[in-house]
Write an enzyme that holds these catalytic residues in place. Structure first.
Site, PDB file in Angstrom:
ATOM      1  N   GLU A  34      60.907  82.298 -78.909  1.00  0.00           N
ATOM      2  CA  GLU A  34      59.966  82.184 -80.026  1.00  0.00           C
ATOM      3  C   GLU A  34      59.796  80.715 -80.354  1.00  0.00           C
ATOM      4  OE1 GLU A  34      57.776  84.081 -81.908  1.00  0.00           O
ATOM      5  OE2 GLU A  34      57.392  82.056 -82.660  1.00  0.00           O
ATOM      6  N   CYS A  42      52.435  88.596 -88.455  1.00  0.00           N
ATOM      7  CA  CYS A  42      52.495  89.545 -89.566  1.00  0.00           C
ATOM      8  C   CYS A  42      53.402  89.045 -90.687  1.00  0.00           C
ATOM      9  CB  CYS A  42      52.975  90.896 -89.042  1.00  0.00           C
ATOM     10  SG  CYS A  42      53.225  92.097 -90.338  1.00  0.00           S
ATOM     11  N   CYS A  47      49.906  89.796 -92.414  1.00  0.00           N
ATOM     12  CA  CYS A  47      49.959  90.958 -93.325  1.00  0.00           C
ATOM     13  C   CYS A  47      50.819  90.746 -94.580  1.00  0.00           C
ATOM     14  CB  CYS A  47      50.530  92.182 -92.621  1.00  0.00           C
ATOM     15  SG  CYS A  47      50.373  92.224 -90.844  1.00  0.00           S
ATOM     16  N   LYS A  50      49.809  87.744 -96.929  1.00  0.00           N
ATOM     17  CA  LYS A  50      48.462  88.121 -97.394  1.00  0.00           C
ATOM     18  C   LYS A  50      48.546  89.167 -98.495  1.00  0.00           C
ATOM     19  CE  LYS A  50      46.639  91.598 -95.830  1.00  0.00           C
ATOM     20  NZ  LYS A  50      45.827  91.861 -94.660  1.00  0.00           N
ATOM     21  N   TYR A 179      37.599  91.134 -91.762  1.00  0.00           N
ATOM     22  CA  TYR A 179      38.508  91.544 -92.831  1.00  0.00           C
ATOM     23  C   TYR A 179      39.317  90.380 -93.410  1.00  0.00           C
ATOM     24  CZ  TYR A 179      42.891  91.759 -90.062  1.00  0.00           C
ATOM     25  OH  TYR A 179      44.000  91.446 -89.325  1.00  0.00           O
ATOM     26  N   GLU A 183      39.290  89.549 -97.329  1.00  0.00           N
ATOM     27  CA  GLU A 183      40.535  89.610 -98.103  1.00  0.00           C
ATOM     28  C   GLU A 183      40.777  88.300 -98.848  1.00  0.00           C
ATOM     29  OE1 GLU A 183      42.955  92.942 -95.476  1.00  0.00           O
ATOM     30  OE2 GLU A 183      43.349  90.849 -95.082  1.00  0.00           O
ATOM     31  N   ARG A 206      31.519  93.893 -90.003  1.00  0.00           N
ATOM     32  CA  ARG A 206      30.923  94.490 -88.803  1.00  0.00           C
ATOM     33  C   ARG A 206      31.951  95.398 -88.124  1.00  0.00           C
ATOM     34  NH1 ARG A 206      29.549  92.935 -83.204  1.00  0.00           N
ATOM     35  NH2 ARG A 206      31.155  91.345 -83.271  1.00  0.00           N
ATOM     36  N   GLY A 263      37.313  84.614 -86.679  1.00  0.00           N
ATOM     37  CA  GLY A 263      37.866  85.378 -85.559  1.00  0.00           C
ATOM     38  C   GLY A 263      39.142  84.755 -85.026  1.00  0.00           C
ATOM     39  N   HIS A 437      45.428 117.166-109.286  1.00  0.00           N
ATOM     40  CA  HIS A 437      44.584 116.718-110.378  1.00  0.00           C
ATOM     41  C   HIS A 437      45.407 116.084-111.482  1.00  0.00           C
ATOM     42  CE1 HIS A 437      41.006 116.751-112.872  1.00  0.00           C
ATOM     43  NE2 HIS A 437      41.739 117.234-113.857  1.00  0.00           N
ATOM     44  N   GLU A 442      41.922 113.660-104.784  1.00  0.00           N
ATOM     45  CA  GLU A 442      41.537 115.082-104.826  1.00  0.00           C
ATOM     46  C   GLU A 442      40.095 115.287-104.346  1.00  0.00           C
ATOM     47  OE1 GLU A 442      41.084 117.086-108.716  1.00  0.00           O
ATOM     48  OE2 GLU A 442      41.268 115.110-109.640  1.00  0.00           O
TER      49      GLU A 442
HETATM   50  C1  LIG Z   1      45.663  86.717 -92.176  1.00  0.00           C
HETATM   51  C2  LIG Z   1      46.038  87.937 -91.367  1.00  0.00           C
HETATM   52  C3  LIG Z   1      46.218  89.139 -92.001  1.00  0.00           C
HETATM   53  C4  LIG Z   1      46.576  90.268 -91.278  1.00  0.00           C
HETATM   54  N1  LIG Z   1      46.726  91.451 -91.941  1.00  0.00           N
HETATM   55  C5  LIG Z   1      47.094  92.563 -91.266  1.00  0.00           C
HETATM   56  C6  LIG Z   1      47.309  93.785 -91.949  1.00  0.00           C
HETATM   57  O1  LIG Z   1      47.137  93.873 -93.167  1.00  0.00           O
HETATM   58  N2  LIG Z   1      47.707  94.856 -91.232  1.00  0.00           N
HETATM   59  C7  LIG Z   1      47.903  94.795 -89.877  1.00  0.00           C
HETATM   60  O2  LIG Z   1      48.287  95.800 -89.274  1.00  0.00           O
HETATM   61  N3  LIG Z   1      47.684  93.640 -89.195  1.00  0.00           N
HETATM   62  C8  LIG Z   1      47.297  92.532 -89.860  1.00  0.00           C
HETATM   63  N4  LIG Z   1      47.113  91.355 -89.182  1.00  0.00           N
HETATM   64  C9  LIG Z   1      47.232  91.355 -87.712  1.00  0.00           C
HETATM   65  C10 LIG Z   1      48.693  91.313 -87.265  1.00  0.00           C
HETATM   66  O3  LIG Z   1      49.338  90.235 -87.877  1.00  0.00           O
HETATM   67  C11 LIG Z   1      48.763  91.198 -85.753  1.00  0.00           C
HETATM   68  O4  LIG Z   1      48.006  92.237 -85.185  1.00  0.00           O
HETATM   69  C12 LIG Z   1      50.191  91.287 -85.230  1.00  0.00           C
HETATM   70  O5  LIG Z   1      51.007  90.310 -85.793  1.00  0.00           O
HETATM   71  C13 LIG Z   1      50.197  91.152 -83.711  1.00  0.00           C
HETATM   72  O6  LIG Z   1      51.502  91.185 -83.230  1.00  0.00           O
HETATM   73  P1  LIG Z   1      51.858  90.524 -81.834  1.00  0.00           P
HETATM   74  O7  LIG Z   1      53.270  90.940 -81.536  1.00  0.00           O
HETATM   75  O8  LIG Z   1      50.824  90.809 -80.848  1.00  0.00           O
HETATM   76  O9  LIG Z   1      51.795  88.955 -82.074  1.00  0.00           O
HETATM   77  P2  LIG Z   1      52.419  88.035 -83.199  1.00  0.00           P
HETATM   78  O10 LIG Z   1      53.007  88.805 -84.294  1.00  0.00           O
HETATM   79  O11 LIG Z   1      51.392  87.031 -83.531  1.00  0.00           O
HETATM   80  O12 LIG Z   1      53.617  87.319 -82.454  1.00  0.00           O
HETATM   81  C14 LIG Z   1      53.411  86.416 -81.409  1.00  0.00           C
HETATM   82  C15 LIG Z   1      54.537  85.394 -81.432  1.00  0.00           C
HETATM   83  O13 LIG Z   1      54.570  84.696 -80.198  1.00  0.00           O
HETATM   84  C16 LIG Z   1      54.921  83.342 -80.443  1.00  0.00           C
HETATM   85  N5  LIG Z   1      54.478  82.584 -79.268  1.00  0.00           N
HETATM   86  C17 LIG Z   1      53.211  82.378 -78.830  1.00  0.00           C
HETATM   87  N6  LIG Z   1      53.219  81.688 -77.671  1.00  0.00           N
HETATM   88  C18 LIG Z   1      54.519  81.446 -77.374  1.00  0.00           C
HETATM   89  C19 LIG Z   1      55.181  80.797 -76.287  1.00  0.00           C
HETATM   90  N7  LIG Z   1      54.493  80.276 -75.255  1.00  0.00           N
HETATM   91  N8  LIG Z   1      56.536  80.716 -76.317  1.00  0.00           N
HETATM   92  C20 LIG Z   1      57.255  81.242 -77.347  1.00  0.00           C
HETATM   93  N9  LIG Z   1      56.679  81.877 -78.377  1.00  0.00           N
HETATM   94  C21 LIG Z   1      55.338  81.994 -78.388  1.00  0.00           C
HETATM   95  C22 LIG Z   1      54.173  83.033 -81.733  1.00  0.00           C
HETATM   96  O14 LIG Z   1      54.762  81.937 -82.393  1.00  0.00           O
HETATM   97  C23 LIG Z   1      54.361  84.342 -82.515  1.00  0.00           C
HETATM   98  O15 LIG Z   1      55.504  84.301 -83.334  1.00  0.00           O
HETATM   99  C24 LIG Z   1      46.775  90.184 -89.870  1.00  0.00           C
HETATM  100  C25 LIG Z   1      46.599  88.965 -89.227  1.00  0.00           C
HETATM  101  C26 LIG Z   1      46.243  87.850 -89.959  1.00  0.00           C
HETATM  102  C27 LIG Z   1      46.055  86.543 -89.252  1.00  0.00           C
END
Ligand SMILES: Cc1cc2nc3c(=O)[nH]c(=O)nc-3n(C[C@H](O)[C@H](O)[C@H](O)COP(=O)(O)OP(=O)(O)OC[C@H]3O[C@@H](n4cnc5c(N)ncnc54)[C@H](O)[C@@H]3O)c2cc1C
Length: 460
Positions: A34, A42, A47, A50, A179, A183, A206, A263, A437, A442
């Protein structure tokens, strides 16, 4: 050939942590790298923080609502520093739990960036060490897009920075209509900032059901957010502490902060995927099959980096399916249908299943039930919020294929409704369920009248 590890996981976010823990508990020798902090998007910048910010921002309106219920609140004020300190302490605690859970499962966790050297070898950039693994899991998540073509883009911030603002800006311009943009518009509006939302299309969100989009769009405006549609930024100018963003429609917005929420890209930059022979699609996402296997048979990818359904619980379930298949002799495919999801807007959105338009495209004939009403709690306050509830039913067998709610507690309601939808409940099953209710939910079991689109309404 003997490898250093049975499994090397790149990224200790939602998906990577679940996969590595399960594989280690199944007896595999696992290492997770990491580069930032365990917990990933997250926990650290998505998440969790946020939602804490949403909670913080909702108290302002709650204070107003209290007056309708006889309360007088004198001297209430918001201390951003105090809130942020508490929130970050909680994030630190959660990140620690993630790290402990990985280690307690028997996996090794290294604080380093990993990059491919060849299909079985990774280089750890800080230590300079090279490690080999039999199987490799790419779980590197996604990263906010910063459109380089906009002059002065360096003056803008991303959602990552929103969790480290020293104060609430007096005015903030937010670019985007997804979203995350919506938010943050709600959060900043609730905390007292003047919010301008710039969006290139006509209606926000969208991909969501058209009724949900319109409802949220109108609610944003009613709450005082200035929504500028059909416009994109062309240039951002800094003058002292303020920024003027020039738009494609010749308007401009002056603010104290500019947030780009346009995005997210799959996080693969510099990862060396080419050296490993891992293919990406035209959007840069790692291509995988239903078992999350990439174009290289021993390399897998899960979560946002595969750009399937970018949500935390989905990344977790994909990670779990991968570990079960590869290390527990239990081939598992995660089913991406009927995943409930939310927009923590104000009021929030909860959705499961298909939009009306998608259901119509997929099944041809559908029935739609919908209702809009003022929630009971708002009757004694000045709150003009409306609730929207909509049920989409496949006509052929009366199966409920989509439920859409905008209103208080919509995400909580939709999580339980999703069980019924996933089980294949019919509209008749909803109807024979007795109402609770008085509640907002409901209405889901009391909607009896089909919605007839205006063009089909008989002319009197
Ligand atoms: C502002 C925001 C709000 C969100 N709100 C929600 C929500 O309400 N509900 C929901 O379900 N989802 C939400 N999401 C989306 C959610 O956070 C992601 O879908 C989720 O975290 C994806 O998990 P993941 O394991 O794919 O990647 P991540 O959780 O992003 O983990 C990837 C990890 O890999 C590490 N990494 C990257 N490259 C390397 C490398 N080369 N070597 C070592 N480490 C590396 C990064 O540092 C990171 O810690 C939100 C996202 C954002 C940005």
């Amino acid at each position: 050939m003997a490898y250093d590890y049975d499994l090397f996981v790149i990224g200790a976010g939602s998906g990577g942590v679940r996969a590595s823990r399960l594989a280690a508990m199944a007896g595999a020798k696992v290492c997770v790298a990491e580069e930032h902090r365990p917990g990933g998007t997250c926990v650290i910048r998505g998440c969790i923080p946020k939602k804490y910010m949403v909670y913080a921002s909702e108290f302002g309106r709650a204070l107003k609502d209290m007056e309708g219920y006889g309360w007088t609140v004198d001297g209430a004020r918001y201390d951003h520093t105090a809130f942020m300190d508490r929130m970050h302490r909680e994030i630190e605690r959660l990140s620690g739990i993630y790290a402990r859970n990985v280690r307690n499962a028997g996996a090794e966790l290294v604080h380093d960036r990993a990059e491919f050297v060849d299909p079985h070898t990774l280089e750890l950039k800080k230590s300079g060490k090279r490690v080999t693994a039999d199987k490799i899991l790419i779980a590197t998540g996604s990263w906010p897009v910063m459109p380089k073509e906009i002059e002065g883009i360096e003056h803008a911030i991303t959602s990552n920075d929103m969790f480290h603002l020293e104060d609430v800006p007096k005015r903030i311009a937010i670019v985007g209509g997804g979203y995350i943009a919506i938010e943050f518009a709600g959060i900043m509006n609730g905390l007292g900032a003047e919010v301008s939302l710039v969006y290139r299309r006509a209606t926000v969100l969208r991909g969501f059901d058209e009724d949900v989009r319109t409802h949220v769009h109108e609610e944003l405006k009613r709450k005082g957010v200035t929504v500028i549609t059909h416009a994109t930024p062309t240039r951002i100018e800094k003058a002292g502490a303020q920024f003027t963003m020039h738009l494609s429609n010749d308007e401009s917005v002056t603010s104290d902060r500019v947030l780009m929420a346009v995005g997210r890209d799959p996080h693969t930059k510099g990862l060396g995927l080419d050296k490993a022979g891992v293919k990406r699609d035209e959007d840069g996402a790692v291509e995988v099959d239903e078992y999350s296997r990439t174009s290289v048979p021993h390399i897998f990818a899960i979560g946002d980096v595969t750009n399937r359904l970018n949500l935390t619980p989905v990344a977790i379930r994909e990670g779990q399916a991968f570990a079960q298949t590869e290390f527990m002799n239990l081939p598992t495919v995660f089913d991406h249908a009927d995943v409930p999801h939310a927009v923590f807007a104000q009021p929030p959105v909860g959705v499961v299943g298909l939009t009306e338009a998608d259901a119509r495209k997929k099944f041809g004939k559908i029935d739609v039930y919908k209702t809009r009403f003022r929630p009971m709690k708002a009757m004694l306050t000045e709150d003009e919020d409306r609730v929207l509830m909509k049920i989409v039913v496949r006509a052929e067998d009366q199966r409920v294929v989509g439920v859409h709610i905008v209103g208080p507690d919509a995400p909580e309601i939709i999580q339980t409704t999703a069980i019924a939808v996933k089980m294949g409940a019919s509209k008749a099953d909803f109807d024979r369920t007795c109402a609770l209710h008085p509640s907002i939910a409901e209405e889901l079991v009391t909607m009896r009248e089909k919605f007839v689109p205006p063009e089909l309404t008989p002319v009197e």
